[in-house]
Scaffold this active site. Sequence first.
Site, mmCIF file in Angstrom:
data_model
loop_
_atom_site.group_PDB
_atom_site.id
_atom_site.type_symbol
_atom_site.label_atom_id
_atom_site.label_comp_id
_atom_site.label_asym_id
_atom_site.label_seq_id
_atom_site.Cartn_x
_atom_site.Cartn_y
_atom_site.Cartn_z
ATOM 1 N N GLY A 209 5.730 0.986 3.828
ATOM 2 C CA GLY A 209 4.306 0.632 3.927
ATOM 3 C C GLY A 209 3.563 1.643 4.767
ATOM 4 O O GLY A 209 4.061 2.747 5.001
ATOM 5 N N ASN A 210 2.372 1.305 5.198
ATOM 6 C CA ASN A 210 1.617 2.202 6.086
ATOM 7 C C ASN A 210 0.731 1.367 7.006
ATOM 8 O O ASN A 210 0.688 0.147 6.894
ATOM 9 C CB ASN A 210 0.805 3.218 5.265
ATOM 10 C CG ASN A 210 -0.184 2.525 4.352
ATOM 11 O OD1 ASN A 210 -1.134 1.900 4.802
ATOM 12 N ND2 ASN A 210 0.054 2.613 3.039
ATOM 13 N N HIS A 211 0.035 2.062 7.906
ATOM 14 C CA HIS A 211 -0.700 1.363 8.965
ATOM 15 C C HIS A 211 -2.115 0.950 8.579
ATOM 16 O O HIS A 211 -2.894 0.554 9.441
ATOM 17 C CB HIS A 211 -0.766 2.237 10.223
ATOM 18 C CG HIS A 211 0.559 2.421 10.877
ATOM 19 N ND1 HIS A 211 1.269 1.371 11.399
ATOM 20 C CD2 HIS A 211 1.319 3.526 11.071
ATOM 21 C CE1 HIS A 211 2.407 1.812 11.895
ATOM 22 N NE2 HIS A 211 2.467 3.128 11.710
ATOM 23 N N SER A 212 -2.480 1.047 7.319
ATOM 24 C CA SER A 212 -3.851 0.673 6.932
ATOM 25 C C SER A 212 -4.134 -0.789 7.322
ATOM 26 O O SER A 212 -3.333 -1.683 7.041
ATOM 27 C CB SER A 212 -4.030 0.834 5.422
ATOM 28 O OG SER A 212 -5.232 0.225 5.027
ATOM 29 N N ALA A 277 -4.992 2.198 0.920
ATOM 30 C CA ALA A 277 -4.038 3.273 1.221
ATOM 31 C C ALA A 277 -2.784 2.958 0.414
ATOM 32 O O ALA A 277 -1.891 2.239 0.866
ATOM 33 C CB ALA A 277 -3.737 3.303 2.707
#
Length: 400
Positions: A209-212, A277
Site C-alpha cells: 500500500g502507500n501513505h495516501s 494514489a
Amino acid sequence: MSLLKNKKVIVGVSGGIAAYKSTFLVRLLIKAGAEVKVILTPGAEEFVTPLTLSTLSKNPVYSTFADEEKTWFNHVDIGLWADFMIIAPVTANTLAKLVSGHADNFLLTSYLSAKCPVYLAPAMDLDMYQHPSTQANLNLLQQRGNQIIPAESGELASGLAGQGRMAEPENIIRFIENDLSSKLPLRNKKILITAGPTYEAIDPVRFIGNHSSGKMGYQLAQRALNLGANVVLVSGPTSQKLDHNHLDLIQVTSATQMLDACQKHFSEADVFIASAAVSDYRPKNIATQKIKKSDTEIQIELVKNPDILFEMGLQKTNQVLIGFALETNNEIENAKKKLQKKNLDFIVLNSLQDQGAGFQKDTNRIQIIDQQNNIDSYPLKSKKEVAEDIFDVLLKKMKL
Ligand code: C5P
C-alpha cells in the site's frame, strides 16, 4: 447538509399578524446553520418583540436608525453583509414602499442598500392580495429581480378564507433552498472522483500500500457537492468520512476494484478526477494462507496494475479529465507529457519541494497545467482551498 449553512441572512419583518410566524422562520434558519440578523419595521414591533427575535437569532435586532445612546446603525454595512434577504411577512404597505423606493424605516434603507438576492413572502387579507395595486407591485418587484414566495390559501386572521396567508416557514425554507440549489454551477453534473490509496494483497493479512490519506480526494468531493454536483467517490481504504444526499461512496481496496467501479460510472460522468494514489504493481499471486516466516529470502513477483486514468483517457468522449502528478525531477516537462499521454484536460502538479505538501498533510502546493500548456501556480494552501482552486479553474475554462 443544508445549503443555508453559514449563509448570512437578513430577515425583515413588517407589521402584519403573520409576523408571529417570522419567529419560526428564524428558528428554522438558525437550525439550518445560517447566521441571521432581524430587522423589524415599527409596525412589526406591535406584533412581535425584538427580545423574542434577538433571542432566537442570537443577534441584536434592528428596528430604528440608532440605539438608545444615539449610535447610528449602518444600514449599508448590514445590506452588504447579507448573502440574501427575506422579508416575511411583507405587508401591502411595505410592498408599495419597496416599489416606490421609500426609505423611512431601517428595513427599507437596508433593502435599498442590499446587493444580494431578496425574497418576499407577502401576507395580507385576500382582497388586499388580489387588489390590482398589490398584484402590480408584486409583478414589478419580480421584474426587478426580487423572488416572490406566493401567499398560501386558507383561513385568514379576518375570518375570511382565501389566498393571502404568508407561506409556512417550512415552505419558505424549501423555496429558498430550491432557488439556491438551482443556481449552483454543477447542478445535474456527475463528477467521478478516485481517492486514497489502494491495497494490493500479498496474503490474507499483508498488502502493498502507500501513505495516501485520501484527504485531497475527499476535499474535492466535498467541493463538488457544495457546487451542486452528483458525486461518485471511489475510495481506497482511508479514515476520511463524507456523507451527503448527492454522494455515492464506493469503497474499494485494490486497483482492479477501483478500475471496475470507475468503468461502471465513467460513461455518464461529466468530469473524472483521479486523485487516488494507485499502486502501480500488485503481487502476481495472492497466497491463500499467511506466508510463513522462514530462514531464506523470499521473492514476490509483481505484475502491472491497470492505469485507471489512462484507461479512462482512452474511453473519453466529452468528459473533462483531471489527473495528478507527483514528480521528483523535470516536474513541469514530465507533467506535460503525462497530460498528453493520458488524454487529460488538466494536470495538477503536486509539489515535493514543500514541507507542508503531499501525503498525509492538510496542505498542498499545486500548479495546474492545461492542454495549451498554460500554468497556474498557487501558494501553499489547505487542501480545502486547493480543491476550491481546482474547481474554479474547471468552471472557468470548461463549458460544463
Ligand atoms: O503515472 P502516474 O502514476 O504518475 O500518474 C498519476 C495520475 O494517474 C494520478 O491522477 C493517479 O490518480 C492516476 N493513476 C491511476 N491509475 C494508476 C496510476 C495512476 O488512475 N494505476
